[in-house]
Structure formats: structure tokens, C-alpha cells
Design a protein around this motif. Structure first.
Motif, PDB file in Angstrom:
ATOM      1  N   THR A  43     -79.382 -61.956 -20.950  1.00  0.00           N
ATOM      2  CA  THR A  43     -80.008 -63.041 -21.568  1.00  0.00           C
ATOM      3  C   THR A  43     -81.191 -62.643 -22.317  1.00  0.00           C
ATOM      4  O   THR A  43     -81.611 -63.216 -23.075  1.00  0.00           O
ATOM      5  N   PHE A  62     -80.048 -61.911 -25.721  1.00  0.00           N
ATOM      6  CA  PHE A  62     -80.009 -63.341 -26.392  1.00  0.00           C
ATOM      7  C   PHE A  62     -81.180 -64.095 -26.812  1.00  0.00           C
ATOM      8  O   PHE A  62     -81.316 -64.682 -28.020  1.00  0.00           O
ATOM      9  N   VAL A 117     -82.474 -62.220 -29.721  1.00  0.00           N
ATOM     10  CA  VAL A 117     -81.936 -62.896 -31.002  1.00  0.00           C
ATOM     11  C   VAL A 117     -82.369 -64.215 -31.554  1.00  0.00           C
ATOM     12  O   VAL A 117     -82.747 -64.610 -32.827  1.00  0.00           O
ATOM     13  N   LEU A 118     -82.506 -65.177 -30.576  1.00  0.00           N
ATOM     14  CA  LEU A 118     -83.064 -66.463 -30.801  1.00  0.00           C
ATOM     15  C   LEU A 118     -84.479 -66.469 -31.477  1.00  0.00           C
ATOM     16  O   LEU A 118     -84.679 -67.070 -32.096  1.00  0.00           O
ATOM     17  N   ILE A 157     -78.359 -68.367 -23.428  1.00  0.00           N
ATOM     18  CA  ILE A 157     -77.068 -67.774 -23.798  1.00  0.00           C
ATOM     19  C   ILE A 157     -76.334 -69.453 -24.439  1.00  0.00           C
ATOM     20  O   ILE A 157     -75.499 -69.186 -25.380  1.00  0.00           O
ATOM     21  N   PHE A 204     -77.493 -70.324 -27.765  1.00  0.00           N
ATOM     22  CA  PHE A 204     -76.913 -69.606 -28.970  1.00  0.00           C
ATOM     23  C   PHE A 204     -75.578 -69.637 -29.193  1.00  0.00           C
ATOM     24  O   PHE A 204     -75.259 -69.982 -30.107  1.00  0.00           O
ATOM     25  N   TRP A 211     -79.187 -61.382 -36.828  1.00  0.00           N
ATOM     26  CA  TRP A 211     -78.367 -60.932 -35.514  1.00  0.00           C
ATOM     27  C   TRP A 211     -78.170 -59.258 -35.710  1.00  0.00           C
ATOM     28  O   TRP A 211     -78.568 -58.448 -34.927  1.00  0.00           O
TER      29      TRP A 211
END
Lengths: 286, 313
Positions: free
Chosen positions: A105, A108, A111-112, B39, B42, B294
Motif C-alpha cells: 500500500t 501505491f 506513486v499516487l 490501491i 490507483f 510511475w
């Protein structure tokens, strides 16, 4: 050049670079505040006047619509985002998830966190297309909330991580449930949590790219949640390149309000962090 | 009598316990939902945007679009090359100007500044990081654009309006510097004082300590700060849209006008939203941004891990 001269030189360079950064900051803030304040002082009514029908052409009226839009988009978005962000951070830092899932998590979330705001804007826009709705206040709120979520989660997560384990251990030792322990942990990390929420608020109120396509760039007062709206950053963006001097002047007035709001938010977060430090073990007692 | 008090008491505690456990179960469900939200959102973003750009990908191949410089959505020509070149140009120029300043300032804050000065400068940098970027754009239109157009560009022998790659890079370097500073300062300050003491103790000068010990030990953190800054410049939208001049051409000098990927979205969404293929193309730009950012994040993470192992102290 001997090594001592080199050492001195690097010292000067480091000081010079810092002086440059600080003076740029003072210059930008100074120009905005000076010009904005002058415009606001000569014509304070533009803040409370709704725009006229010919706003973009002849600068009729003021920019109350952008102020109202900013308030009604960013505050609900912050509330939604704060709820989610604090819950996510609690989930990651308390004993709800496995370490592997937390790591995943976190990846992610990173990345967000790095995702450009324009991507969030385009994403919400595709949702608008898919549902056949119109750009409106509501979608502005959704876009800003998604944009703020990773920022707030990151700060909150860091604050909870640095909360001492003794709080958790003592709480479990007294027979508390995980939820009650989480409450205690959040409370002991409250200064960091509040700073994170306010940072998210400040980023949300200043961002234009997310709401550019989602809120609708309207030049009327928003009539309801499904009506088009605009925010202060969008107003500044649109007015800045306008050939009409009066619109550019209003952009400066709007920038003044925005910068004052951001500075006030930073000040509030410092004051609140000091006040809530008493919940932290070893924190200042007041 | 005594028995009955005891039983009501125990039933009360049992009642309280069951409320507490119910609360615990409900909150546990909620926290799990919130934990999966990151998650979920995303995946949702990636799936929606890839799905929406499929119409374009069925018509043209990615390689063809990325290498073609014809951008004319009205006639179904989608060449992303000018925007890609513009974005890379802006990012590299920005980092070239911003990184040295950021690292030097971070060194000052972490190693030189003390006491009140440190708090003051730190607060200033926090404020600089919190100023909305649209305000930098507005001030730059007043100050930087005339300066570049009237003095700097003619001095280099090119005529320009002042809007262009260089102006955007200059302003972006101002915006991204405080961000890199605070991340670098964090990793410099995390180093143990023993490192500094040992190095100074064997007779190294301050600069030698910084160069050979501290910058190495904090290297992974600083490196990923720079990469994250790069990603941020890559996706910057509002400042380029205000200052780049928005002409879809491959820039031939630093002072030429151009286009970046995000400004492509901003400039073409308004009027061309009704054409489905264009809409799909602009969403595809969003996909490209997402993929690049990314990659940046991922490589920052990998490099941080690798360097940490190699530059151990």
C-alpha cells in the motif's frame, strides 16, 4: 586552491544559494502582497461582488464566485479526504494489516503522491463523460479529494509511525481493543496529523490543474452542487493572460487572498501543533 | 440482594464489552476498506484511462505517434513528438538550474545553520513550498517574461516574446527547489552525529566531511529527492500553460515557444472535446504521464535500495 580555501568557498556557496532561495521567496510574496493589497485597498468591493454577465470581456463586477467556489469545493473535499486519509494511516500503522500489505500500500501511495494533478483532473473528467454528467462543483470536490488523499495519508502515516510504541503497549496492556488503541495512538500523534491535514488543505486550495476541467470554469455564482463553479487558482490562471488590465488586477487581488490564506494555514498549523503537543507523551504540558 | 447487584453489574460489564467489541468489528471493516482505498483508486485510474484511450490505440500504433511531429487533431494527426521533446527539454533545464541550488541550500540548512537562523530559513522554505504555483506563474508574467524577452534572449542573439522553454524552466526550478530541499535536509539530518565527529576528528575539513562522508551516506535520499523533483516538473501543468507560449513545434532554442504534455491537455481539451478520437488522444497523454511518473518513482525506490547497500556507513 588548498583545502581550507575550498572549505571557505563551499561555505560561501551554500550561504549564497540559501540567500538566493530566500530572496526569491520574499520577492514573490512581496510582489503579490504589495500589488494585491494596493488593488484591494483602492477597490475592496470586488471581493464581495458577484461577476456581471460580461465578466471575461469587460470585467464587470468582482470575483465572489471564485471565492465561494474555492470554499465550497476545498472544505468538503478536505473533510472527505481527511476521514479517508486518517483511516488509511491507522490501518497501515496499527495492527490491522500484515507488514507485506502495508509495504504494498505504501508503494501505491508513493506513486499516487507523485502523480501529476492533471492526471487526477483527466481521470475525473473521464468519469464525467462516462456518466454523462456535466462539470460541476460536486466533481470538483471529488477531484480535489482524490488529489489531497495521498498527501494527507503520507503526513499522517509519518506522524503515527513516529508516535512512541509505549502508548500502544500501555493501551493494549489495559485491555483495550484495537479501535481504542488506535484512538490513543492518533491522539498522541495529533500535532503531526493536524499538520498533515492542514498541508493537504493548503495544497488543495492552491491547485488549479485538478479542478480546471472538473469544476467547469463558470463565470457565474454556483447555484448548487450540480452547477458549474470556479476556484481562485483557476480565476488567476484565466485572468492572468487576459488583455484587460482590470482582470489582471483582479488576478493579483485573488493571489493576495490565496497567499494570505496559505500563510494563515501554515500559522494555524504551527499554533495547533503546539497546543496539541500536550497529548504526546513527553510533550509540552500546558 | 448482594447477589442481584453482582448480576446487574456483570451484565452491565458484559453489555459494555459487547458494545466495545461491536465497535471494534465495525471499525475494523471500515479501516480495511480505507486501507484498500489507495490501491483501489490507483487501479481504477489506470483501468479507466487505459480503457478510454483504447479507441486511439486501435487506430494508430504507439511508436508511430511518439515519433511523429504532426499534431493536428482536427485532421486526425496525433504526433506527440513536439510535446515530448518540450517536456524533456523543460525538465532537464529545470533540474540543471534547480538541483545545485537545492543541494547547496540543503547543506547549509543541515550543516551550517544553527538556532534561530535555521528555524527562520526552514520556515521560509516551507512557505515557498506551500505557495500555489499559479501565483508563481502570475508574478513571472509580470517579471520574468519581459526580462527574458527584452534582455536575456536578445543577449543570446535570438528574438523571442519572452514566453518559452527557458522561462518555464526558470520558474519551475523556483517551484521545485524547496520540495527537493526539504527532502534532502531530511535525509542529511537523519545521519548520526558520530559520522561528522569521526570525520572531523581525523582532520578532514568541513567540505571534505560533507563531500566524502555526508553526501555519500545521505546519497540515496538526495538522489530520490532529485528524481521525485524530476517527476514533479514532468507533470507540472499550470505554469507551463501560462508561460510556454503553447505552439506545437519542436523547440529549436531554449527561448523558443513549445508545448509540454500537460499543456497539450489544457490547450486542446476545451474546443476539441467533442471529437471522440481527440478526447481519447488527450486521455492517452494522461496515461503517458502516469507511466513516466510511475517509472520515476519506481526507479527512485530501486536506486535508493541499491545505493543504500553500496554506500553503507
Amino acid at each position: 586552491m588548498d583545502r581550507y580555501a575550498k572549505q571557505r568557498l563551499v561555505g560561501y556557496l551554500a550561504r549564497g544559494a540559501t540567500a538566493l532561495v530566500v530572496s526569491v521567496m520574499l520577492f514573490v510574496v512581496g510582489v503579490t502582497i504589495f500589488r494585491g493589497a494596493r488593488i484591494l485597498l483602492t477597490n475592496p468591493s470586488i471581493v464581495v461582488t458577484p461577476p456581471g454577465t460580461q465578466y471575461m470581456l469587460r470585467a464587470e463586477g468582482g470575483f465572489l464566485h471564485a471565492i465561494v467556489g474555492s470554499i465550497f469545493i476545498v472544505i468538503p473535499a478536505t473533510i472527505v479526504s481527511m476521514t479517508l486519509a486518517v483511516s488509511t494511516a491507522v490501518y497501515l500503522q496499527s495492527d490491522y494489516s500484515s507488514e507485506r500489505f502495508s509495504d504494498l500500500t505504501n508503494m501505491f501511495l508513493n506513486v499516487l503522491w507523485g502523480t501529476p494533478p492533471i492526471v487526477y483532473g483527466v481521470f475525473v473528467l473521464t468519469i464525467i463523460f462516462a456518466t454523462g454528467a456535466r462539470q460541476s462543483l460536486l466533481f470538483g470536490i471529488i477531484a480535489i479529494a482524490i488529489f489531497q488523499y495521498p498527501i494527507m495519508t503520507r503526513y499522517t502515516d509519518e506522524a503515527l509511525r513516529s508516535a512512541p510504541d509505549t502508548v500502544k503497549e500501555a493501551s493494549y496492556g489495559l485491555g483495550s481493543t484495537r479501535f481504542e488503541t488506535a484512538q490513543m495512538t492518533v491522539r498522541s500523534a495529533l500535532p503531526g496529523v493536524i499538520a498533515g491535514v492542514i498541508m493537504g488543505f493548503a495544497r488543495g486550495i492552491g491547485d488549479a490543474a485538478t479542478v480546471l476541467f472538473t469544476a467547469g470554469r463558470s463565470t457565474n455564482m454556483p447555484a448548487g452542487p450540480m452547477d458549474g463553479a470556479t476556484t481562485l487558482p483557476i480565476l488567476i490562471y484565466e485572468n492572468a493572460t487576459s488583455p484587460n488590465d482590470e482582470l489582471v488586477a483582479q488576478a493579483y487581488a485573488a493571489s493576495f487572498l490565496l497567499i494570505v490564506a496559505v500563510l494563515a494555514l501554515i500559522g494555524i498549523s504551527k499554533v495547533l501543533a503546539g497546543r496539541f503537543a500536550r497529548y504526546a507523551p513527553g510533550g509540552r504540558h500546558s | 440482594m448482594a447477589e442481584s447487584t453482582e448480576s446487574t453489574e456483570s451484565s452491565r460489564t458484559r453489555g459494555r464489552l459487547s458494545t466495545r467489541l461491536r465497535r471494534e468489528r465495525i471499525s475494523s471493516v471500515w479501516f480495511t476498506v480505507a486501507g484498500c482505498f489507495a490501491i483501489g483508486i490507483f487501479v481504477l485510474i489506470v483501468v479507466t484511462m487505459v480503457y478510454q484511450s483504447l479507441p486511439l490505440l486501435q487506430e494508430f500504433s504507439v511508436a508511430q505517434m511518439v515519433t511523429s511531429s504532426n499534431w493536428n487533431p482536427g485532421e486526425n494527426q496525433f504526433g506527440f513528438l513536439p510535446a515530448i521533446v518540450g517536456t524533456v527539454y523543460v525538465s532537464i533545464l529545470t533540474m540543471a538550474m534547480g538541483t545545485p541550488i537545492a543541494i547547496l541550500t540543503a547543506i547549509y540548512l543541515a550543516e551550517y545553520a544553527e538556532g534561530r537562523m535555521k528555524t527562520l530559513v526552514g520556515t521560509f522554505i516551507d512557505v515557498l513550498a506551500a505557495i500555489p504555483s499559479v501565483i508563481f506563474g502570475l508574478v513571472a508574467l509580470l517579471v520574468v517574461v519581459p526580462f527574458v524577452g527584452n534582455y536575456l534572449a536578445p543577449a543570446f542573439g535570438s528574438s523571442a516574446t519572452g514566453q518559452g522553454i527557458f522561462t518555464v524552466s526558470l520558474v519551475m526550478s523556483i517551484i521545485v527547489t524547496p520540495f527537493m530541499i526539504s527532502l534532502s535536509v531530511e535525509s542529511l539530518e537523519a545521519l548520526p552525529d558520530e559520522l561528522r565527529e569521526t570525520s572531523l576528528g581525523v582532520g578532514a575539513t568541513k567540505w571534505e566531511t560533507i563531500r566524502t562522508v555526508l553526501l555519500r551516506a545521505a546519497g540515496p535520499g538526495i538522489f530520490s529527492a532529485v528524481l521525485l523533483g524530476f517527476g514533479r516538473v514532468f507533470g507540472a501543468t499550470i505554469v507551463p500553460a501560462m508561460l510556454i507560449g503553447s505552439q506545437t513545434q519542436i523547440p529549436d532554442s531554449p527561448f523558443a515557444t513549445g508545448q509540454t504534455l500537460p499543456t497539450l491537455i489544457v490547450n486542446d481539451f476545451g474546443e476539441l472535446m467533442s471529437l471522440p478520437l481527440t478526447q481519447s488522444a488527450l486521455i492517452f497523454v494522461g496515461v503517458m504521464l502516469l507511466v513516466v511518473v510511475w517509472l520515476f518513482n519506481f526507479s527512485a525506490m530501486l536506486i535508493r535500495r541499491r545505493l543504500k547497500r553500496r554506500w553503507q556507513y
